[in-house]
Motif scaffolding. Structure first.
Motif, short mmCIF file in Angstrom:
data_model
loop_
_atom_site.label_atom_id
_atom_site.label_comp_id
_atom_site.label_asym_id
_atom_site.label_seq_id
_atom_site.Cartn_x
_atom_site.Cartn_y
_atom_site.Cartn_z
N PRO A 1 1.22 -1.19 0.53
CA PRO A 1 0.21 0.48 0.00
C PRO A 1 1.03 1.17 -0.08
O PRO A 1 2.38 1.19 0.46
CB PRO A 1 -0.80 -0.25 1.63
CG PRO A 1 -0.16 -0.87 1.98
CD PRO A 1 0.92 -1.94 1.31
N PRO A 2 0.06 2.55 -0.76
CA PRO A 2 0.99 3.70 -0.84
C PRO A 2 1.97 3.90 0.53
O PRO A 2 2.83 4.41 0.82
CB PRO A 2 0.33 4.84 -1.24
CG PRO A 2 -1.12 4.14 -1.27
CD PRO A 2 -1.10 2.64 -0.69
N ALA A 3 1.33 4.25 2.27
CA ALA A 3 1.79 3.94 2.60
C ALA A 3 3.36 3.80 3.56
O ALA A 3 4.49 3.69 4.42
CB ALA A 3 1.24 4.23 3.86
N LEU A 4 3.84 1.96 3.08
CA LEU A 4 4.56 0.99 3.02
C LEU A 4 5.00 1.34 1.70
O LEU A 4 6.67 0.41 2.10
CB LEU A 4 4.56 -0.32 3.66
CG LEU A 4 3.17 -0.25 4.95
CD1 LEU A 4 2.45 -1.61 5.07
CD2 LEU A 4 4.10 0.14 6.05
N ARG A 5 5.30 1.92 0.86
CA ARG A 5 6.24 1.95 -0.28
C ARG A 5 8.19 2.20 -0.21
O ARG A 5 8.68 1.67 -0.73
CB ARG A 5 5.49 2.45 -1.85
CG ARG A 5 4.32 1.81 -1.97
CD ARG A 5 3.57 2.27 -3.70
NE ARG A 5 2.72 1.61 -3.26
CZ ARG A 5 1.40 1.89 -4.12
NH1 ARG A 5 1.78 3.13 -4.66
NH2 ARG A 5 0.32 1.81 -3.95
N ASP A 6 7.54 3.31 0.28
CA ASP A 6 9.05 4.11 0.76
C ASP A 6 10.26 3.53 0.76
O ASP A 6 11.52 3.10 1.44
CB ASP A 6 8.22 5.43 0.94
CG ASP A 6 8.45 6.20 0.49
OD1 ASP A 6 8.00 5.83 -1.50
OD2 ASP A 6 7.77 7.21 -0.08
N ALA A 7 9.19 2.53 1.93
CA ALA A 7 10.26 1.88 3.30
C ALA A 7 10.46 0.60 2.32
O ALA A 7 11.93 0.53 3.04
CB ALA A 7 9.72 1.69 4.83
N ALA A 8 9.71 0.20 2.05
CA ALA A 8 10.24 -1.03 1.47
C ALA A 8 10.80 -1.30 -0.45
O ALA A 8 11.98 -1.64 0.13
CB ALA A 8 8.93 -1.99 0.77
N ARG A 9 10.89 0.02 -0.98
CA ARG A 9 11.88 0.68 -1.42
C ARG A 9 13.14 0.91 -1.00
O ARG A 9 14.52 0.33 -1.48
CB ARG A 9 11.21 1.34 -2.74
CG ARG A 9 9.98 1.35 -3.50
CD ARG A 9 9.50 2.44 -4.31
NE ARG A 9 8.59 2.20 -5.03
CZ ARG A 9 8.04 3.24 -6.07
NH1 ARG A 9 7.94 4.32 -5.32
NH2 ARG A 9 6.58 3.18 -6.67
N THR A 10 12.74 1.59 -0.14
CA THR A 10 14.32 1.97 0.44
C THR A 10 15.06 0.95 1.26
O THR A 10 16.28 0.74 0.62
CB THR A 10 14.13 2.76 1.67
OG1 THR A 10 13.25 4.14 1.61
CG2 THR A 10 16.08 3.30 2.35
N ARG A 11 14.98 -0.10 1.89
CA ARG A 11 15.40 -1.08 2.06
C ARG A 11 16.12 -2.18 0.97
O ARG A 11 16.93 -2.53 0.49
CB ARG A 11 14.74 -1.73 2.98
CG ARG A 11 15.58 -3.10 3.53
CD ARG A 11 14.62 -3.54 4.83
NE ARG A 11 14.09 -2.99 5.93
CZ ARG A 11 15.31 -2.89 7.76
NH1 ARG A 11 16.11 -4.32 6.97
NH2 ARG A 11 15.21 -2.11 8.32
N HIS A 12 15.00 -2.11 -0.17
CA HIS A 12 14.92 -3.15 -1.37
C HIS A 12 16.69 -2.66 -1.81
O HIS A 12 17.26 -2.95 -1.87
CB HIS A 12 13.92 -3.04 -2.41
CG HIS A 12 13.90 -3.89 -3.44
ND1 HIS A 12 14.64 -5.02 -3.25
CD2 HIS A 12 14.54 -3.35 -4.64
CE1 HIS A 12 14.95 -5.72 -4.71
NE2 HIS A 12 14.10 -4.63 -5.59
N MET A 13 16.80 -1.40 -1.34
CA MET A 13 17.45 -0.40 -3.09
C MET A 13 19.28 -0.71 -1.74
O MET A 13 20.37 -1.21 -2.71
CB MET A 13 17.20 0.75 -2.89
CG MET A 13 18.89 1.98 -3.05
SD MET A 13 18.84 1.52 -4.73
CE MET A 13 17.34 2.45 -5.60
#
Lengths: 366, 366
Positions: free
Chosen positions: B234-246
């Motif tokens: 969901p939008p609210a969790l995307r940044d956290a997921a992408r940042t950690r993935h990166m």
């Protein structure tokens, strides 16, 4: 943590969207060919199917670990094959911080921006040691800042972005400092095949329970998209690295690991030498042209980046965008790498058009 | 954290070292073929070289994200292509815990052991909700244990190891519980192509800012070694997921992503149906033979595991080793999955020799 599109991607996207042709000197994507063994290895693997399409061991294909260990003259048990050096650095930093022996991570200024990013993600605090104008890292400056709260010291040799290659005595002193303050030296050596100085010295040269060496095949084999790297961990850090690798990724991608194994076995020295020579030539060509442009610049001893400074035109994101729009050259703003390089730009020599790029810069600044 | 060889590997290694032939019913490695598109995709990719060998976007090849999004009827921006579902679950749990809205992670008992492992690595506290003997999860039992300290609720449907498939109303209630207590429901649906009940319901069926769906192509395409999975955030969790993935992986492996894209586009329904039918047949054959052996067992509605219980022979590691040495059948001890299944063994139907395996078990227990 907020998601920031890494500045690399931001500049690349800006360049791609520009209303003109732009010479890309932003990415670290090699523009030369991978060794034939990579392509052959993928074809070979594709035809295996069955059990060969299933999980490799978590630490990587056994034969690949053994091949790496034999080349680096280390125990295969010390090798964890990772999803690129990015994961290897992450595992190393996490292992260092998880010892609960300090929260501080010493980095250089300028720095490869992923290091502070990883440090903060893992709950550590980055602290910076400025390097000399020519990129040299003075171990005494590191020792001065290191202390009981230092969990890790991260260095990159040959260095992105400065092009410095740290000599053997520097590496030995850095390992010594890590030992003295109970920290872990993490030496990221992904550009080791691009040493023009002949002075590159791996941290593996010093046996120590306090150093981790990370590397990858992304640059040396021109396969940044394959994600095959490795970390070499001392016994005390292996369990932590393996556990995190297992719990975060299970294992790396087997087609890529198989291709790298094939290429490691079949690629001769000439492949690496030809790429190194090509880069060294580009450095000379580009810096000659920068001379004509009246720019100040660094001449790298290794890696494939040149930093340049143009009078009255600091290395900000806004100016990087102006260079794209008005000069047709995309470079990274120096401020991305730290305070000490805020006046500079970094140009990656991943294009054959380095003369044209330097000419465009000369035209822009004349 | 100490490194424990995951129990799966421990049993597999024990079986491999046994002084007799052993039928492997331990791993989750499919023994059937990948779709032809995988092999074709790898060959195609191998011949591309050049820029196609370089970094894909961090969130995955754009066309692959779009293909996944179209099939799952979600915004492509919500999709992060990961290094298998293992990484997707890791990112989801980390994003849930990083909100600083609770440290507790509700899991089922029995549980897929990687979930508590990831939870602890990320600083969370696992808490268990026992499921019914037949594997059913009672949402009321989840609600009873959920509270303000609940950061995430992790479920797996179709379930490993129970074979349960949670019906639509259960999924909706689980999402509702996550919403009510400010938690994130993480629904791991890697066995979605192996639903024999026709009742499988993805958590995607309920739109919510409080649910993440994870999946992979490891099982559905018989490519556990490729490491291609995804999370839908969901939008609210995307940044956290992408940042950690990166910051942990930079991006996933491109050869594998390319092959999966090709296979997604070229594989027809018959491929999936044939594998599902084969597994369903194996379930029937194996459980019929277990009847002959006088064993109690579960008949899975989905996934490809059968749990069996033998009177007076609890599901301990020691007994799993006895089964290997004396019966020639390798299964997972139930105690690995939690207290409620300590009397049981889990047998993975990843071998055509299920009749022989059941006969061996019957002979051993007669």
């Amino acid at each position: 943590m907020d998601y920031e599109t890494p500045q690399f991607f931001r500049v690349m996207q800006y360049a791609a969207a520009a209303d003109r042709d732009v010479i890309d000197m932003v990415s670290g994507n090699p523009d030369w060919d991978a060794p034939a063994g990579i392509t052959e290895g993928l074809h070979e693997y594709a035809d295996l199917g069955g059990v060969d399409y299933q999980y490799p061991p978590s630490e990587g294909l056994t034969e690949l670990r053994e091949e790496i260990a034999a080349r680096r003259n280390v125990d295969p048990e010390s090798v964890v094959v990772t999803n690129g050096a990015g994961e290897a650095n992450h595992l190393a930093l996490a292992a260092a911080l998880d010892r609960e022996a300090g929260r501080e991570v010493l980095l250089t200024d300028p720095v490869y921006p992923y290091y502070p990013g990883k440090t903060k993600l893992l709950g550590g605090t980055p602290r910076y040691v400025p390097v000399a104008d020519d990129g040299r890292l003075d171990p005494a400056a590191v020792r001065e800042r290191a202390g009981s709260d230092t969990a890790a010291i991260v260095v990159n040799t040959p260095n992105n972005p400065t092009g410095a290659v740290y000599p053997e005595d520097t590496m030995a002193e850095l390992v010594g400092i890590a030992e003295d303050c109970g920290a872990v030296l993490v030496s990221d050596e992904v550009y080791d095949h691009f040493d023009y100085s002949g002075k590159f010295a791996s941290a593996l040269g010093v046996d120590s329970a306090h150093r981790v060496v990370t590397n990858s095949f992304s640059k040396s084999m021109a396969i940044t998209g394959f994600r095959v790297g490795y970390g070499i961990f001392p016994p005390a850090l292996r369990d932590a690295a393996r556990t995190r690798h297992m719990l975060a990724n299970v294992t790396g991608s087997r087609p890529a690991q198989y291709a790298v194994l094939k290429a490691l076995r079949s690629t001769d020295r000439e492949y690496y030498a030809a790429n190194r020579d090509r880069l060294e030539e580009r450095v000379a060509t580009f810096t000659d042209a920068l001379d004509d442009a009246g720019a100040e610049y660094s001449t790298p001893d290794g890696a494939f980046y040149v930093m340049a400074r143009f009078s009255g035109f600091p290395g900000t994101m806004a100016n990087a965008e102006r260079l794209i729009d008005e000069a047709g050259v995309a470079g990274m703003p120096g401020e991305t790498f730290g305070e000490t390089r805020a006046d500079w730009f970094r140009f990656a020599l991943v294009t054959p058009d380095v003369v044209d790029a330097a000419r465009r810069l000369a035209d822009f600044f004349e």
